[in-house]
Design an enzyme around this catalytic site. Structure first.
Site, PDB file in Angstrom:
ATOM      1  CB  SER A   1      -4.922   1.396  14.252  1.00  0.00           C
ATOM      2  OG  SER A   1      -5.746   2.398  14.800  1.00  0.00           O
TER       3      SER A   1
ATOM      4  CE1 TYR B   1      -8.264   0.282   9.954  1.00  0.00           C
ATOM      5  CE2 TYR B   1      -8.716   1.272  12.089  1.00  0.00           C
ATOM      6  CZ  TYR B   1      -7.882   1.097  11.006  1.00  0.00           C
ATOM      7  OH  TYR B   1      -6.661   1.733  10.964  1.00  0.00           O
TER       8      TYR B   1
ATOM      9  N   GLY C   1       0.826  -1.211   0.000  1.00  0.00           N
ATOM     10  CA  GLY C   1       0.000   0.000   0.000  1.00  0.00           C
ATOM     11  C   GLY C   1       0.852   1.249   0.000  1.00  0.00           C
ATOM     12  CB  ALA C   2       4.237   1.778  -1.149  1.00  0.00           C
ATOM     13  CG  ASN C   3      -1.149   3.399  -3.989  1.00  0.00           C
ATOM     14  OD1 ASN C   3      -1.155   2.335  -3.368  1.00  0.00           O
ATOM     15  ND2 ASN C   3      -2.228   4.128  -4.169  1.00  0.00           N
ATOM     16  CB  THR C   4      -1.958   6.871  -1.193  1.00  0.00           C
ATOM     17  OG1 THR C   4      -2.525   8.070  -0.682  1.00  0.00           O
ATOM     18  CG2 THR C   4      -2.679   5.687  -0.589  1.00  0.00           C
ATOM     19  N   GLY C   5      -0.551   7.869   1.313  1.00  0.00           N
ATOM     20  CA  GLY C   5      -0.573   7.878   2.780  1.00  0.00           C
ATOM     21  C   GLY C   5       0.748   7.508   3.447  1.00  0.00           C
ATOM     22  CB  ILE C   6       1.338   5.621   6.569  1.00  0.00           C
ATOM     23  CG1 ILE C   6       0.539   6.538   7.496  1.00  0.00           C
ATOM     24  CG2 ILE C   6       2.532   5.029   7.315  1.00  0.00           C
ATOM     25  CD1 ILE C   6      -0.139   5.804   8.649  1.00  0.00           C
ATOM     26  N   GLY C   7       2.206   4.664   3.701  1.00  0.00           N
ATOM     27  CA  GLY C   7       3.053   3.787   2.897  1.00  0.00           C
ATOM     28  C   GLY C   7       3.927   4.563   1.932  1.00  0.00           C
TER      29      GLY C   7
HETATM   30  N1  LIG Z   1      -3.926   7.358   8.802  1.00  0.00           N
HETATM   31  C1  LIG Z   1      -4.040   7.137  10.105  1.00  0.00           C
HETATM   32  O1  LIG Z   1      -4.247   8.049  10.885  1.00  0.00           O
HETATM   33  C2  LIG Z   1      -3.951   5.744  10.633  1.00  0.00           C
HETATM   34  C3  LIG Z   1      -4.225   5.512  11.978  1.00  0.00           C
HETATM   35  C4  LIG Z   1      -4.102   4.234  12.478  1.00  0.00           C
HETATM   36  C5  LIG Z   1      -3.699   3.220  11.670  1.00  0.00           C
HETATM   37  N2  LIG Z   1      -3.461   3.447  10.364  1.00  0.00           N
HETATM   38  C6  LIG Z   1      -3.029   2.306   9.555  1.00  0.00           C
HETATM   39  O2  LIG Z   1      -1.978   2.731   8.713  1.00  0.00           O
HETATM   40  C7  LIG Z   1      -2.005   2.023   7.494  1.00  0.00           C
HETATM   41  C8  LIG Z   1      -1.973   3.003   6.330  1.00  0.00           C
HETATM   42  O3  LIG Z   1      -2.982   3.928   6.523  1.00  0.00           O
HETATM   43  P1  LIG Z   1      -3.131   5.227   5.608  1.00  0.00           P
HETATM   44  O4  LIG Z   1      -3.820   6.241   6.416  1.00  0.00           O
HETATM   45  O5  LIG Z   1      -1.853   5.574   4.958  1.00  0.00           O
HETATM   46  O6  LIG Z   1      -4.191   4.656   4.549  1.00  0.00           O
HETATM   47  P2  LIG Z   1      -4.512   5.097   3.046  1.00  0.00           P
HETATM   48  O7  LIG Z   1      -3.941   6.425   2.741  1.00  0.00           O
HETATM   49  O8  LIG Z   1      -5.974   4.866   2.874  1.00  0.00           O
HETATM   50  O9  LIG Z   1      -3.696   3.990   2.219  1.00  0.00           O
HETATM   51  C9  LIG Z   1      -4.072   2.655   2.290  1.00  0.00           C
HETATM   52  C10 LIG Z   1      -3.256   1.891   1.301  1.00  0.00           C
HETATM   53  O10 LIG Z   1      -3.659   0.524   1.345  1.00  0.00           O
HETATM   54  C11 LIG Z   1      -3.898   0.098   0.024  1.00  0.00           C
HETATM   55  N3  LIG Z   1      -4.831  -1.016  -0.072  1.00  0.00           N
HETATM   56  C12 LIG Z   1      -6.125  -1.067   0.317  1.00  0.00           C
HETATM   57  N4  LIG Z   1      -6.646  -2.249  -0.011  1.00  0.00           N
HETATM   58  C13 LIG Z   1      -5.668  -2.976  -0.594  1.00  0.00           C
HETATM   59  C14 LIG Z   1      -5.596  -4.265  -1.175  1.00  0.00           C
HETATM   60  N5  LIG Z   1      -6.661  -5.064  -1.242  1.00  0.00           N
HETATM   61  N6  LIG Z   1      -4.430  -4.683  -1.681  1.00  0.00           N
HETATM   62  C15 LIG Z   1      -3.340  -3.887  -1.661  1.00  0.00           C
HETATM   63  N7  LIG Z   1      -3.350  -2.643  -1.160  1.00  0.00           N
HETATM   64  C16 LIG Z   1      -4.514  -2.195  -0.630  1.00  0.00           C
HETATM   65  C17 LIG Z   1      -4.443   1.327  -0.677  1.00  0.00           C
HETATM   66  O11 LIG Z   1      -4.386   1.150  -2.086  1.00  0.00           O
HETATM   67  P3  LIG Z   1      -5.336   2.031  -3.070  1.00  0.00           P
HETATM   68  O12 LIG Z   1      -4.686   3.375  -3.185  1.00  0.00           O
HETATM   69  O13 LIG Z   1      -5.310   1.247  -4.332  1.00  0.00           O
HETATM   70  O14 LIG Z   1      -6.691   2.105  -2.425  1.00  0.00           O
HETATM   71  C18 LIG Z   1      -3.475   2.354  -0.144  1.00  0.00           C
HETATM   72  O15 LIG Z   1      -2.260   2.287  -0.838  1.00  0.00           O
HETATM   73  C19 LIG Z   1      -3.268   1.161   7.528  1.00  0.00           C
HETATM   74  O16 LIG Z   1      -2.920  -0.145   7.885  1.00  0.00           O
HETATM   75  C20 LIG Z   1      -4.099   1.801   8.625  1.00  0.00           C
HETATM   76  O17 LIG Z   1      -4.929   0.872   9.274  1.00  0.00           O
HETATM   77  C21 LIG Z   1      -3.574   4.679   9.829  1.00  0.00           C
END
Ligand SMILES: NC(=O)c1ccc[n+]([C@@H]2O[C@H](COP(=O)([O-])OP(=O)(O)OC[C@H]3O[C@@H](n4cnc5c(N)ncnc54)[C@H](OP(=O)(O)O)[C@@H]3O)[C@@H](O)[C@H]2O)c1
EC number: 1.1.1.300
Length: 264
Positions: A208, A233, A79-85
């Site tokens: 999380s 979740y 999931g490295a195309n956006t967000g934390i990744g």
């Molecule tokens: N952001 C926060 O505040 C927060 C807080 C607590 C925990 N987290 C955890 O941190 C991690 C990243 O969160 P984020 O906020 O960066 O989320 P995000 O911006 O929504 O990014 C999620 C990533 O996961 C990918 N993904 C979703 N379904 C997938 C699948 N079936 N196969 C492969 N990739 C998939 C998405 O791909 P697409 O772009 O194709 O959808 C995207 O690259 C998650 O595990 C989340 O639970 C985040």
């Protein structure tokens, strides 16, 4: 190397986690979560509350002070195309690692790979298709990776879905548990020998704080009897923690795995 200004808070915390510095490399400064007692409580930044009737939980925050460089290291970030990744992949590339962006949308990921290459000057940012909602895709990813790479030093299980309407993966698992936990579980299992051979190596499971609200309902693991997206979740994030703990226990002799809690 210090953290660049574009490196966000969560990535700083994250990087310190997998660099093995724990909280030592972090400046404790920010009260992020309050737990209310008797319905009272307030949020405060800058230090721990003295109030007896409020129990505070504090997470460390700040910048990653590690200067570790990673030339020759191979990393997979899901999931490295956006967000934390994406932020994580960028920083790892900046430190010289060969970084695999393991993403379900290859086109989006290619754009991000080019962006990271331009920003970091590291051309070894590669995209590979990985859909964690489909075990065939996970197996195909692992097979190709194992064929083309001699080592895997860091596996970052970051991808996640959050609060989606009820749906199932290609294999019939409820989407949250299927993608967030089972998909990463299988991926880790398939890459584990390579990780062991590459020791010192590390698995980072991105969980999380929401895991605190999770309960594993084995009688309703696929959400068929009842379903609430928020709880689904939380359950999946608890599964991340339990998986991490058990993996660490089993890998005690080699290297510990890590769990990571982003800033919310
Ligand atoms: N952001 C926060 O505040 C927060 C807080 C607590 C925990 N987290 C955890 O941190 C991690 C990243 O969160 P984020 O906020 O960066 O989320 P995000 O911006 O929504 O990014 C999620 C990533 O996961 C990918 N993904 C979703 N379904 C997938 C699948 N079936 N196969 C492969 N990739 C998939 C998405 O791909 P697409 O772009 O194709 O959808 C995207 O690259 C998650 O595990 C989340 O639970 C985040």
């Amino acid at each position: 190397m210090g953290a660049g200004p574009e490196l966000d808070f969560r990535s700083c915390l994250f990087l310190s986690c997998w660099l093995g510095e724990g909280t030592a490399g972090l400046r404790s400064s920010w009260v992020l979560l309050e737990e209310k007692r008797n319905g009272l409580g307030k949020t405060e930044r800058g230090g721990l509350s003295e109030e007896k009737d409020t129990r505070w939980k504090m997470l460390s925050s700040g910048v990653c002070t590690s200067t570790v460089q990673l030339p020759g290291k191979v990393v997979v970030v899901t999931g490295a195309n956006t967000g934390i990744g994406k932020e994580t992949a960028k920083e790892l590339a900046r430190r010289g690692a060969r970084v695999y962006l393991a993403c379900r949308d290859v086109q989006k990921a290619e754009l991000v790979a080019r962006e990271i290459q331009m920003m970091t000057g590291n051309q070894q940012v590669l995209v590979r298709k990985l859909d964690l909602a489909d075990t065939k895709s996970i197996r195909a990813f692992a097979k190709r990776f194992l064929e083309e790479e001699k080592h895997l030093h860091i596996l970052i299980n970051n991808a996640g879905v959050m609060m989606c309407p009820y749906s199932k993966t290609a294999d019939g698992f409820e989407m949250h548990i299927g993608v967030n936990h089972l998909g990463h579980f299988l991926l880790t299992h398939l890459l584990l020998e390579k990780l062991k051979e590459s020791a010192p190596s590390r698995v980072v499971n991105v969980s999380s704080l929401a895991h605190h609200l999770g309960r594993i309902h084995f009688h309703n693991l696929q959400g068929e009897k009842f379903y609430q997206s928020g709880l689904a979740y939380c359950h999946s994030k608890l599964a991340n923690i339990l998986f991490t703990q058990e993996l660490a226990r089993r890998l005690k002799a080699s290297r510990p795995s890590s769990s990571f809690y982003p800033a919310r």
